[in-house]
Design a protein around this motif. Structure first.
Motif, PDB file in Angstrom:
ATOM      1  N   GLN A 448       0.472  -0.948  -0.098  1.00 49.33           N
ATOM      2  CA  GLN A 448      -0.104   0.119   0.073  1.00 49.33           C
ATOM      3  C   GLN A 448       1.184   1.661   0.064  1.00 49.33           C
ATOM      4  O   GLN A 448       0.605   2.039  -0.438  1.00 49.33           O
ATOM      5  N   TYR A 452       0.674   3.912  -3.197  1.00 50.10           N
ATOM      6  CA  TYR A 452       0.259   5.705  -2.552  1.00 50.10           C
ATOM      7  C   TYR A 452       1.710   6.859  -3.224  1.00 50.10           C
ATOM      8  O   TYR A 452       1.452   7.205  -4.061  1.00 50.10           O
ATOM      9  N   ARG A 456       1.363   9.351  -6.542  1.00 48.90           N
ATOM     10  CA  ARG A 456       1.053  10.601  -5.504  1.00 48.90           C
ATOM     11  C   ARG A 456       2.350  11.837  -6.568  1.00 48.90           C
ATOM     12  O   ARG A 456       2.544  12.577  -5.348  1.00 48.90           O
ATOM     13  N   SER A 478      -5.831  -5.028  -1.119  1.00 52.24           N
ATOM     14  CA  SER A 478      -5.269  -4.159  -0.308  1.00 52.24           C
ATOM     15  C   SER A 478      -4.609  -2.898  -0.980  1.00 52.24           C
ATOM     16  O   SER A 478      -4.421  -1.563  -1.015  1.00 52.24           O
ATOM     17  N   LEU A 481      -7.228  -0.741  -2.108  1.00 55.65           N
ATOM     18  CA  LEU A 481      -7.920   0.659  -1.218  1.00 55.65           C
ATOM     19  C   LEU A 481      -7.247   1.807  -1.802  1.00 55.65           C
ATOM     20  O   LEU A 481      -7.929   2.732  -1.164  1.00 55.65           O
ATOM     21  N   VAL A 482      -6.106   1.720  -1.183  1.00 49.64           N
ATOM     22  CA  VAL A 482      -5.381   2.714  -1.903  1.00 49.64           C
ATOM     23  C   VAL A 482      -5.712   3.346  -2.658  1.00 49.64           C
ATOM     24  O   VAL A 482      -6.162   4.601  -3.587  1.00 49.64           O
ATOM     25  N   ASP A 484      -8.238   3.806  -4.783  1.00 48.88           N
ATOM     26  CA  ASP A 484     -10.138   3.942  -4.599  1.00 48.88           C
ATOM     27  C   ASP A 484      -9.776   5.360  -3.630  1.00 48.88           C
ATOM     28  O   ASP A 484     -10.427   6.216  -3.774  1.00 48.88           O
ATOM     29  N   GLU A 485      -8.723   4.979  -2.720  1.00 50.88           N
ATOM     30  CA  GLU A 485      -8.520   6.335  -2.249  1.00 50.88           C
ATOM     31  C   GLU A 485      -8.549   7.738  -2.882  1.00 50.88           C
ATOM     32  O   GLU A 485      -8.377   8.757  -2.386  1.00 50.88           O
ATOM     33  N   LEU A 486      -7.739   7.420  -4.178  1.00 46.78           N
ATOM     34  CA  LEU A 486      -6.649   8.116  -4.872  1.00 46.78           C
ATOM     35  C   LEU A 486      -8.015   8.368  -5.733  1.00 46.78           C
ATOM     36  O   LEU A 486      -7.308   8.812  -7.108  1.00 46.78           O
ATOM     37  N   ASN A 487      -8.974   8.100  -6.257  1.00 46.80           N
ATOM     38  CA  ASN A 487     -10.041   8.059  -8.023  1.00 46.80           C
ATOM     39  C   ASN A 487      -8.789   7.300  -8.367  1.00 46.80           C
ATOM     40  O   ASN A 487      -9.262   7.619 -10.075  1.00 46.80           O
TER      41      ASN A 487
END
Length: 608
Positions: A448, A452, A456, A478, A481-482, A484-487
């Protein structure tokens, strides 16, 4: 950085002097390096109407947003500087001899009292003899292994004469594969004579070695030392076997390199034959792809790069076509060698036939390269088609990014990101990550973190069409999830291994897809997974080696790299430094009496 740079105005300011010019793109990246007798005239030519330019120049010029230059006193200085800068910066539009590392050499440390034989990629002026370069590291190892069988040379790490008599001779001495200089009763000159024989062997001059061995064999037989005579006889037979493989190519017993090219649209092969004492001692070939330059520029660039790092320059270099700046390059090579060097393009006779033979070999190697490329392209294309079909993707993925985690217990947890574009490894896009935020053994958390950081980071201006991770459904979840958080709407699949660590299946959208019935896709996914694993493991090993190189000496006040090196060179190991007295420590170069006391106190406190 380039918004205030006006090319036309800067062209007017350029000096009419020799030097090197450096072309940069809008990001400040060096994309081309060249040299000129007259900087102003040469650089101005790039910005003439495109119809007059080569295709490569037409592609490069729009990317030039800034240029710099370095003035030199002579054209010779400009040539040397150009070679050094190209080797350092490896610009995109220059013809480059190799993509990654420098070539390996065999090094004989003749500057030492008891010389050693090493494999190295760096040439240092330390009195050693260098032989090479070799394009194939495996060939270098095979040659060194052969030398160890033919000559009784020292292969251990004992530092002589310092370690003489400190330990018993190893097994190699008892099986007559080493003279045993560590015993202290081996004449230094006798040992150096063996190393001189090795140098002669690498130069292709084995006849004199055989003559001397035959004399020694006769003397041993006359003195009734039949076991020794048989041992020498076997060595003579091995040397003669090597000689039989060396083709006589010149009756004049000359030292020369023969260079010829085979060219096809977009690619070329340079073949070099090394002739020493009239015998073909070895050969190497070098492949260039994405080539658009004419024959002359390619040959010129190759010769400059090849001989800028060559350990040996022969008296004569035969080439298959005329080159630019021939007289200047001859002068440069003559200065490098210390005697006159000639570059010739033979038109008839024995040397013409030799160049033709080398050109034929270059054509064969280029054909092999083409076949391999076609095979790899077909493999990649079929792999992508199968991947797209099995996962239900709308199109074949143009860019695949694959991730793997590698760790050694709780230390050196790292990750790799390898990139495949159109199914082929894009090694310049590879990245390594050292895990920073996750503690302990936590593959999911480490994966993750890497995902990320990757998405980023503004350094990455390309997005993957699919992500492959080493692992199963847990790893995939896992990562999702990351994302999705970052679209980031990117498909993710897991590459699953069996109990023997071989690729078995793909996990995609909570389903496991068995690959045993799809051999084409299995081979493709396996190649991606293995590459990601290799790249991560390589980084892990590098960090471990760096940690193990760290020494207790680093914790002693006043001990830097230079003094640490002096201590280790003098004593051989940290354990022996610990055992040394203050007086012994103070005899080391750079170690004062107070510092010797500091070192002694440090180790004795540690040992209590």
């Amino acid at each position: 950085m380039t918004e205030n740079f006006n090319i036309q105005e800067e062209l007017k300011k350029m000096p009419e002097l020799p030097g090197v010019y450096i072309m940069k793109n809008e990001d400040g990246e060096i994309i081309y390096i060249g040299k000129a007798v007259n900087l102003k005239n040469r650089v101005r030519q790039y910005f003439q109407p495109q119809a007059r330019q080569l295709p490569k120049v037409n592609a490069m010029v729009p990317k030039i947003k800034k240029f710099e230059y370095i003035v030199t006193d002579t054209e010779m200085e400009a040539l040397i500087l150009e070679c050094n800068l190209i080797k350092k910066h490896r610009p995109k539009f220059n013809i480059l001899l190799k993509d990654d590392k420098t070539y390996p050499y065999i090094k004989i440390t003749m500057g030492e009292e008891y010389p050693r034989i090493l494999i190295t990629r760096r040439i240092v002026k330390d009195g050693s003899r260098y032989f090479g370069p070799y394009s194939n590291a495996g060939a270098v190892k095979d040659t060194v292994d052969l030398l160890k069988k033919l000559f009784p040379l020292k292969t251990c790490n004992r530092v002589l004469p310092r370690d003489i008599g400190k330990e018993r001779p190893c097994l190699n001495f008892h099986i007559k594969q080493c003279l045993g200089p560590c015993k202290g009763d081996v004449d230094k000159e006798k040992y150096r004579a063996v190393m001189a024989d090795i140098c002669s062997f690498l130069e292709g001059r084995q006849e004199k070695i055989i003559e001397r061995l035959e004399q020694q064999m006769r003397e041993a037989a006359e003195e009734m030392e039949f076991e020794k005579a048989a041992f020498i006889r076997d060595k003579i037979n091995s040397l003669k076997h090597v000689l039989e493989k060396q083709k006589i190519v010149s009756v004049n017993f000359e030292d020369m390199d023969v260079i010829a090219f085979a060219m096809e649209p977009g690619m070329a092969c340079a073949q070099v034959f090394f002739v020493r004492g009239g015998k073909l001692l070895g050969r190497e070939h070098y492949i260039f792809d994405q080539i658009e330059d004419g024959d002359s520029e390619l040959i010129t660039s190759f010769i400059k790069q090849f001989y800028s790092s060559a350990a040996f320059v022969p008296k004569e270099i035969l080439i298959s076509g005329e080159i630019e700046e021939r007289e200047l390059i001859e002068q440069w090579l003559s200065n490098k060698k210390g005697t006159r060097v000639y570059i010739k393009v033979p038109k008839r006779g024995e040397k013409f036939d030799l160049v033709k033979m080398v050109a034929n070999n270059a054509a064969i190697e280029l054909s092999r390269f083409k076949e391999r490329v076609l095979s790899e392209n077909k493999f990649a294309e079929e792999g992508l088609e199968n991947l797209s079909k099995v996962l239900g993707l709308k199109t074949n993925p143009e860019r695949i990014e694959a991730f793997d985690i590698s760790n050694t217990g709780r230390t050196e947890m790292v990750a790799s990101m390898v990139v495949f574009e159109k199914g082929m490894p894009a090694k310049k896009e590879y990245r390594r990550f050292k895990i920073k935020w996750v503690e302990g053994i936590n593959d999911y958390g480490a994966m993750q973190e890497v995902i990320y950081r990757r998405f980023r980071n503004t350094e990455f201006n390309k997005m993957p069409d699919i992500i492959l991770v080493d692992g199963g459904s847990g790893h995939v979840r896992s990562v999702k999830l990351v994302l999705d958080e970052l679209n980031a709407q990117i498909p993710v699949a897991g590459m699953v291994k069996d109990e023997k660590h071989r690729t078995r299946s793909l996990v995609f959208q909570e389903s496991e897809i068995d690959l045993s019935t799809n051999i084409t896709l299995l081979r493709f996914i396996s190649s991606v997974q293995n590459e990601a694993h290799r790249f991560a493991l390589e980084y892990n090993k590098k960090l471990r080696a760096k940690r193990y190189r760290a020494s207790e000496l680093d914790d002693i006040k006043g001990i830097g790299e230079a003094r640490k090196a002096s201590l280790l060179k003098h004593f051989g190991s940290v354990s022996r430094i610990k055992e040394a007295s203050i007086e012994e420590l103070a005899t080391v170069k750079g170690i004062s009496k107070p510092l010797a006391q500091e070192i002694y106190d440090f180790f004795h406190k540690v040992n209590k």
